[in-house]
Design a protein around this motif. Structure first.
Motif, PDB file in Angstrom:
ATOM      1  N   LEU A  76      -9.893  12.808  -5.024  1.00  0.00           N
ATOM      2  CA  LEU A  76      -9.682  12.581  -6.454  1.00  0.00           C
ATOM      3  C   LEU A  76      -9.195  13.848  -7.148  1.00  0.00           C
ATOM      4  O   LEU A  76      -8.410  13.780  -8.103  1.00  0.00           O
ATOM      5  CB  LEU A  76     -10.968  12.081  -7.108  1.00  0.00           C
ATOM      6  CG  LEU A  76     -11.400  10.653  -6.750  1.00  0.00           C
ATOM      7  CD1 LEU A  76     -12.759  10.345  -7.351  1.00  0.00           C
ATOM      8  CD2 LEU A  76     -10.365   9.633  -7.227  1.00  0.00           C
ATOM      9  N   SER A  77      -9.639  14.990  -6.663  1.00  0.00           N
ATOM     10  CA  SER A  77      -9.259  16.266  -7.291  1.00  0.00           C
ATOM     11  C   SER A  77      -7.778  16.589  -7.086  1.00  0.00           C
ATOM     12  O   SER A  77      -7.241  17.450  -7.783  1.00  0.00           O
ATOM     13  CB  SER A  77     -10.116  17.406  -6.745  1.00  0.00           C
ATOM     14  OG  SER A  77      -9.742  17.746  -5.417  1.00  0.00           O
ATOM     15  N   THR A  78      -7.127  15.909  -6.146  1.00  0.00           N
ATOM     16  CA  THR A  78      -5.702  16.163  -5.923  1.00  0.00           C
ATOM     17  C   THR A  78      -4.842  15.525  -7.012  1.00  0.00           C
ATOM     18  O   THR A  78      -3.641  15.814  -7.108  1.00  0.00           O
ATOM     19  CB  THR A  78      -5.253  15.607  -4.562  1.00  0.00           C
ATOM     20  OG1 THR A  78      -5.364  14.170  -4.559  1.00  0.00           O
ATOM     21  CG2 THR A  78      -6.096  16.185  -3.429  1.00  0.00           C
ATOM     22  N   ASP A  79      -5.446  14.635  -7.812  1.00  0.00           N
ATOM     23  CA  ASP A  79      -4.737  13.918  -8.886  1.00  0.00           C
ATOM     24  C   ASP A  79      -3.612  13.028  -8.354  1.00  0.00           C
ATOM     25  O   ASP A  79      -2.679  12.685  -9.090  1.00  0.00           O
ATOM     26  CB  ASP A  79      -4.166  14.901  -9.921  1.00  0.00           C
ATOM     27  CG  ASP A  79      -5.254  15.628 -10.692  1.00  0.00           C
ATOM     28  OD1 ASP A  79      -6.306  15.011 -10.928  1.00  0.00           O
ATOM     29  OD2 ASP A  79      -5.052  16.800 -11.045  1.00  0.00           O
ATOM     30  N   LYS A  80      -3.695  12.657  -7.102  1.00  0.00           N
ATOM     31  CA  LYS A  80      -2.697  11.762  -6.513  1.00  0.00           C
ATOM     32  C   LYS A  80      -3.235  10.350  -6.310  1.00  0.00           C
ATOM     33  O   LYS A  80      -2.465   9.426  -6.042  1.00  0.00           O
ATOM     34  CB  LYS A  80      -2.207  12.329  -5.180  1.00  0.00           C
ATOM     35  CG  LYS A  80      -1.416  13.629  -5.312  1.00  0.00           C
ATOM     36  CD  LYS A  80      -0.921  14.103  -3.957  1.00  0.00           C
ATOM     37  CE  LYS A  80      -0.127  15.400  -4.094  1.00  0.00           C
ATOM     38  NZ  LYS A  80       1.115  15.230  -4.884  1.00  0.00           N
ATOM     39  N   LEU A  81      -4.561  10.186  -6.413  1.00  0.00           N
ATOM     40  CA  LEU A  81      -5.181   8.893  -6.158  1.00  0.00           C
ATOM     41  C   LEU A  81      -6.125   8.517  -7.292  1.00  0.00           C
ATOM     42  O   LEU A  81      -6.858   9.370  -7.807  1.00  0.00           O
ATOM     43  CB  LEU A  81      -5.954   8.926  -4.836  1.00  0.00           C
ATOM     44  CG  LEU A  81      -5.140   9.256  -3.581  1.00  0.00           C
ATOM     45  CD1 LEU A  81      -6.073   9.491  -2.405  1.00  0.00           C
ATOM     46  CD2 LEU A  81      -4.147   8.150  -3.277  1.00  0.00           C
ATOM     47  N   GLU A  82      -6.127   7.214  -7.652  1.00  0.00           N
ATOM     48  CA  GLU A  82      -7.052   6.724  -8.659  1.00  0.00           C
ATOM     49  C   GLU A  82      -8.368   6.341  -7.990  1.00  0.00           C
ATOM     50  O   GLU A  82      -8.409   5.984  -6.807  1.00  0.00           O
ATOM     51  CB  GLU A  82      -6.462   5.504  -9.386  1.00  0.00           C
ATOM     52  CG  GLU A  82      -5.170   5.785 -10.136  1.00  0.00           C
ATOM     53  CD  GLU A  82      -3.969   5.825  -9.213  1.00  0.00           C
ATOM     54  OE1 GLU A  82      -4.070   5.314  -8.071  1.00  0.00           O
ATOM     55  OE2 GLU A  82      -2.923   6.363  -9.624  1.00  0.00           O
TER      56      GLU A  82
END
Length: 206
Positions: free
Chosen positions: A172-178
């Motif tokens: 989640l911290s990668t901001d690529k996945l909800e």
């Protein structure tokens, strides 16, 4: 095409290009810290899933019932060496329900004097005096070891969950996945998992 296969092809998979090594992240025994290269795998996995927004990922937290148990036992043993006073209040199946002041066949209690003595001698300090009424003074076979530390199935489940949750939080911290694309579950940690070699988190695509 599976994101695992894409990863294997793009990043030089050593398993025939099927990306097998991207289907899990290994952990140090008894720890929720991933082994070397684990976070790098997650960055690549997040990117592959970002490019395939219709896919969801199940994160299956797991343990090795043998390796993780041994590691947790060692951790508990080391903690008691740092704070041996805790031995006086340890409850085990052998002393559960015993009346206050009674002495039972408890390896933790029996080993109390020897641990105190060992700690004192290792620090070159005056040996700690054990209570005169302690029944353990004459037991020559009274020893304390990591194997005497109890590790419950619940503790193994907690470790499996902590591993899975760490992976989910990182992705989640990668901001690529909800968040609604990630599902966290915990593998069965009963006796059948002992020695399974699963000190890892596995990934399943949905």
């Amino acid at each position: 095409t599976s994101p695992f296969s894409v990863l294997g092809s793009r990043f030089g998979s050593g398993s025939g290009g099927d990306g097998e090594e991207f289907k899990y992240v290994s952990f140090e025994p008894g720890s929720s810290e991933s082994s070397s290269g684990g976070m790098e795998k997650l960055d690549k996995l997040a990117e592959a899933l970002y490019q395939r927004p219709n896919l969801r990922l199940e994160i299956l937290g797991g343990v090795d019932g043998q390796l993780d148990k041994l590691a947790l036992q060692q951790q508990k043993f080391d903690a008691l060496l740092q704070n041996p006073e805790g031995l006086e209040t340890v409850t085990t199946p052998e002393n559960e329900g015993a009346t206050e002041g009674s002495h039972v066949n408890n390896p933790l209690k029996r080993g109390f004097a020897r641990v105190k003595s060992w700690i004192a001698s290792s620090k070159n300090e005056e040996e700690v005096v054990v209570r005169a009424d302690s029944p353990i003074e004459e037991e020559e076979d009274a020893t304390l070891s990591p194997e005497d530390m109890e590790v419950t199935n619940g503790e193994l489940q907690e470790l499996a969950f902590a591993r899975g949750n760490r992976i989910k939080t990182y992705l989640l911290s990668t901001d690529k996945l909800e968040v609604d694309r990630l599902f966290l579950t915990v593998a069965n940690t009963n006796e059948e998992t002992i020695g399974s070699g699963k000190a890892q988190v596995d990934f399943l695509l949905k």
